[in-house]
Write an enzyme that holds these catalytic residues in place. Structure first.
Site, PDB file in Angstrom:
ATOM      1  N   ARG A 176     -24.082 -18.249  -6.794  1.00 23.34           N
ATOM      2  CA  ARG A 176     -24.324 -16.797  -6.964  1.00 23.34           C
ATOM      3  C   ARG A 176     -23.980 -15.999  -5.705  1.00 23.34           C
ATOM      4  NH1 ARG A 176     -29.355 -18.186  -9.697  1.00 23.34           N
ATOM      5  NH2 ARG A 176     -28.847 -18.440 -11.890  1.00 23.34           N
TER       6      ARG A 176
ATOM      7  N   LYS B 284     -12.537  -6.500  -2.652  1.00 21.91           N
ATOM      8  CA  LYS B 284     -12.030  -6.750  -4.010  1.00 21.91           C
ATOM      9  C   LYS B 284     -11.544  -8.196  -4.069  1.00 21.91           C
ATOM     10  CE  LYS B 284     -10.626  -2.232  -5.750  1.00 21.91           C
ATOM     11  NZ  LYS B 284      -9.492  -1.382  -6.181  1.00 21.91           N
TER      12      LYS B 284
ATOM     13  N   GLU C 267       2.433  -0.769   2.120  1.00 16.80           N
ATOM     14  CA  GLU C 267       1.009  -0.405   2.072  1.00 16.80           C
ATOM     15  C   GLU C 267       0.601   0.359   3.335  1.00 16.80           C
ATOM     16  OE1 GLU C 267      -1.011  -0.843  -0.519  1.00 16.80           O
ATOM     17  OE2 GLU C 267      -0.201  -2.504  -1.701  1.00 16.80           O
TER      18      GLU C 267
ATOM     19  N   LYS D 297      -8.663   2.514   5.555  1.00 15.73           N
ATOM     20  CA  LYS D 297      -9.229   1.760   4.425  1.00 15.73           C
ATOM     21  C   LYS D 297     -10.745   1.622   4.590  1.00 15.73           C
ATOM     22  CE  LYS D 297      -9.023  -1.511   0.995  1.00 15.73           C
ATOM     23  NZ  LYS D 297      -8.248  -2.445   0.221  1.00 15.73           N
TER      24      LYS D 297
ATOM     25  N   GLU E 133     -15.355   2.008  -6.209  1.00 14.55           N
ATOM     26  CA  GLU E 133     -14.369   2.842  -6.907  1.00 14.55           C
ATOM     27  C   GLU E 133     -15.003   3.644  -8.036  1.00 14.55           C
ATOM     28  OE1 GLU E 133     -10.590   0.787  -6.908  1.00 14.55           O
ATOM     29  OE2 GLU E 133      -9.970   1.912  -8.676  1.00 14.55           O
TER      30      GLU E 133
ATOM     31  N   ARG F  77     -11.869   5.847  -3.570  1.00 13.65           N
ATOM     32  CA  ARG F  77     -11.166   4.565  -3.415  1.00 13.65           C
ATOM     33  C   ARG F  77      -9.952   4.481  -4.350  1.00 13.65           C
ATOM     34  NH1 ARG F  77     -13.558  -1.490  -2.260  1.00 13.65           N
ATOM     35  NH2 ARG F  77     -11.510  -2.461  -2.119  1.00 13.65           N
TER      36      ARG F  77
ATOM     37  N   ASN G  67      -4.833   3.476  -4.922  1.00 11.54           N
ATOM     38  CA  ASN G  67      -3.931   2.980  -5.974  1.00 11.54           C
ATOM     39  C   ASN G  67      -2.654   3.815  -6.070  1.00 11.54           C
ATOM     40  OD1 ASN G  67      -5.765   0.963  -6.698  1.00 11.54           O
ATOM     41  ND2 ASN G  67      -6.902   2.384  -7.995  1.00 11.54           N
TER      42      ASN G  67
ATOM     43  N   HIS H  17       0.534   2.395  -7.435  1.00 15.82           N
ATOM     44  CA  HIS H  17       0.216   1.121  -8.091  1.00 15.82           C
ATOM     45  C   HIS H  17       0.363   1.186  -9.613  1.00 15.82           C
ATOM     46  CE1 HIS H  17      -1.174   0.012  -4.149  1.00 15.82           C
ATOM     47  NE2 HIS H  17      -1.568  -1.164  -4.552  1.00 15.82           N
TER      48      HIS H  17
ATOM     49  N   HIS I 227       2.748  -1.262 -11.080  1.00 19.92           N
ATOM     50  CA  HIS I 227       2.240  -2.312 -11.965  1.00 19.92           C
ATOM     51  C   HIS I 227       3.157  -2.475 -13.186  1.00 19.92           C
ATOM     52  CE1 HIS I 227      -0.824  -4.755 -13.950  1.00 19.92           C
ATOM     53  NE2 HIS I 227      -0.479  -4.107 -15.059  1.00 19.92           N
TER      54      HIS I 227
ATOM     55  N   HIS J 134       4.897  -7.446  -4.898  1.00 16.09           N
ATOM     56  CA  HIS J 134       3.912  -6.377  -5.127  1.00 16.09           C
ATOM     57  C   HIS J 134       4.171  -5.164  -4.222  1.00 16.09           C
ATOM     58  CE1 HIS J 134       0.149  -4.387  -5.982  1.00 16.09           C
ATOM     59  NE2 HIS J 134      -0.150  -4.387  -4.688  1.00 16.09           N
TER      60      HIS J 134
HETATM   61  N1  GLY Z   1      -6.123  -2.294  -2.873  1.00 13.80           N
HETATM   62  C1  GLY Z   1      -6.880  -1.223  -3.320  1.00 13.80           C
HETATM   63  C2  GLY Z   1      -8.324  -1.290  -2.962  1.00 13.80           C
HETATM   64  O1  GLY Z   1      -8.715  -2.160  -2.220  1.00 13.80           O
HETATM   65  O2  GLY Z   1      -9.093  -0.496  -3.435  1.00 13.80           O
END
Ligand code: GLY
Length: 369
Positions: free
Chosen positions: A121, A143, A185, A227, A237, A242, A246, A249, A253, A267
């Site tokens: 957990r 993430k 990025e 960031k 998010e 946040r 994107n 993206h 995508h 990517h």
């Molecule tokens: N790569 C986008 C984020 O971490 O929110």
């Protein structure tokens, strides 16, 4: 060395940016490594390049490194490899208070972070990002995810690392194409929220990509700071802050899905072209001037990244590309939020973009020369 704090109350942690961090790994991790055995998850490429200094640093401090080495590539982010990782960590008798080391790019970080999130957990982990993309984006912010039959990153968890060590020496062993993809990025932070950093990128991209240490250090530090600020404001998010990360993206995508998530389009390359498309779409609907959209495309082209959709040679039309967006995990009650631009450094989230309009725009871009 620069130290950036990701301020998340009880889950705050440092991102350290500098040289020699892997060679000094045991001292950098300090009490996070509380046992003799240290579990490290990596891939075969990174293992070949970095296992010797990492082994030496850990053994010198009395540790016994234990390695799980995955095959390189996106396929490691699978149920099967997640099960293998978790079973291995259990066999290594990893406990909740221990810290697993994730040494590699975004794939290793996402997989190891998710394994750490579900093991007992939730146990600790440290991100040791070795690619530019992982250093400026995926290793920071918690993430974690694997892919499944329906799409990329659809199964995962928010699980923050206890520490991130972004060793600039690792960028020296990165293939140039991977470096350029990661640079997309970096540029993204300028395009989305910092016009002066964008201008700095225009001036310094060439030096950064060629190996200039000072430029690399500055770019990683500014990117991570931005960031960290955004993650601290909107960890999960939910407020929209946040979601600005994107940028590029959603278009990207669709291009990755059409290319089968293969080496045909990395990517970061998809994000680069996705940013150009987001900028041109914003110009098309009158949000920002064509001149700014052109400036973004030129900065991407100058870094050796794809800036023209027509040049990709995709067989699909706009409608099919737009249909890939329907499987985006950000779909919410039938609408897909798009990050658009009012200018360089002025991104915002538009929840009302019609996919038909996007498809028509993509058809035009597919025809353009
Ligand atoms: N790569 C986008 C984020 O971490 O929110």
């Amino acid at each position: 060395m620069a130290v950036i704090n990701v301020a998340l109350a009880g889950r705050s942690y440092e991102v350290r940016v500098g040289g020699g961090l892997l060679a000094n790994l045991a001292a950098e991790c300090g009490p996070l490594l509380r046992k003799r055995r240290v579990p490290i998850v990596t891939d075969a490429n990174v293992h070949r390049l970095w296992s010797a200094p990492v082994e030496a640093a850990l053994r010198e401090a009395g540790h016994e490194p234990r390695w799980l080495v995955h095959a390189p590539g996106e396929q490691a982010k699978s149920w099967q490899e997640l099960a293998r990782t978790v079973d291995w960590l259990l066999a290594e008798e990893v406990e909740r208070g221990d810290h697993i080391l994730a040494l590699g790019g975004g794939v290793v970080g996402d997989l190891t972070g998710f394994a750490a999130a579900v093991l007992k957990r939730g146990c600790g982990f440290v991100q040791l990002p070795t690619t530019l993309l992982a250093q400026v984006d995926s290793s920071v912010g918690g993430k974690t995810a694997i892919n499944c039959a329906s799409g990329k990153n659809l199964v995962g968890a928010f699980h923050q690392p206890a520490l991130v060590l972004a060793d600039l020496d690792a960028l020296g062993t990165l293939p140039p194409r991977q470096l350029r993809a990661g640079y997309a990025e970096v540029l993204k932070y300028g395009v989305l929220g910092d016009a002066s950093f964008f201008a700095w990128c225009e001036e310094n991209a060439r030096g950064l990509l060629a190996g200039d240490r000072g430029s690399r250090e500055y770019a990683v530090r500014v990117s991570v700071s931005e960031k960290a600020r955004i993650v601290a404001e909107d960890e999960r998010e939910t407020t929209g802050a946040r979601a600005l990360l994107n940028l590029g993206h959603t278009f990207g995508h669709a291009l990755e899905a059409e290319s089968g998530f293969s080496d045909r389009l990395l990517h970061g390359e998809a994000v680069a072209l996705g940013m150009v498309l987001a900028a041109r779409f914003s110009a098309r609907v009158g949000l920002m001037g064509e001149a700014d959209a052109g400036r973004i495309a030129r900065a991407i082209d100058a870094a050796g990244l794809p800036s023209e959709l027509a040049a990709l040679g995709l067989q699909a039309g706009g409608k099919r590309l737009a249909s890939h967006m329907l499987y985006d995990k950000k779909m919410d009650a039938g609408t897909l939020p798009f990050v658009l631009l009012r200018g360089i450094g002025e991104a915002f989230l538009d929840r009302k973009v019609a996919l038909d309009e996007v498809a028509a725009f993509l058809d035009e871009e597919l025809q353009a020369h």
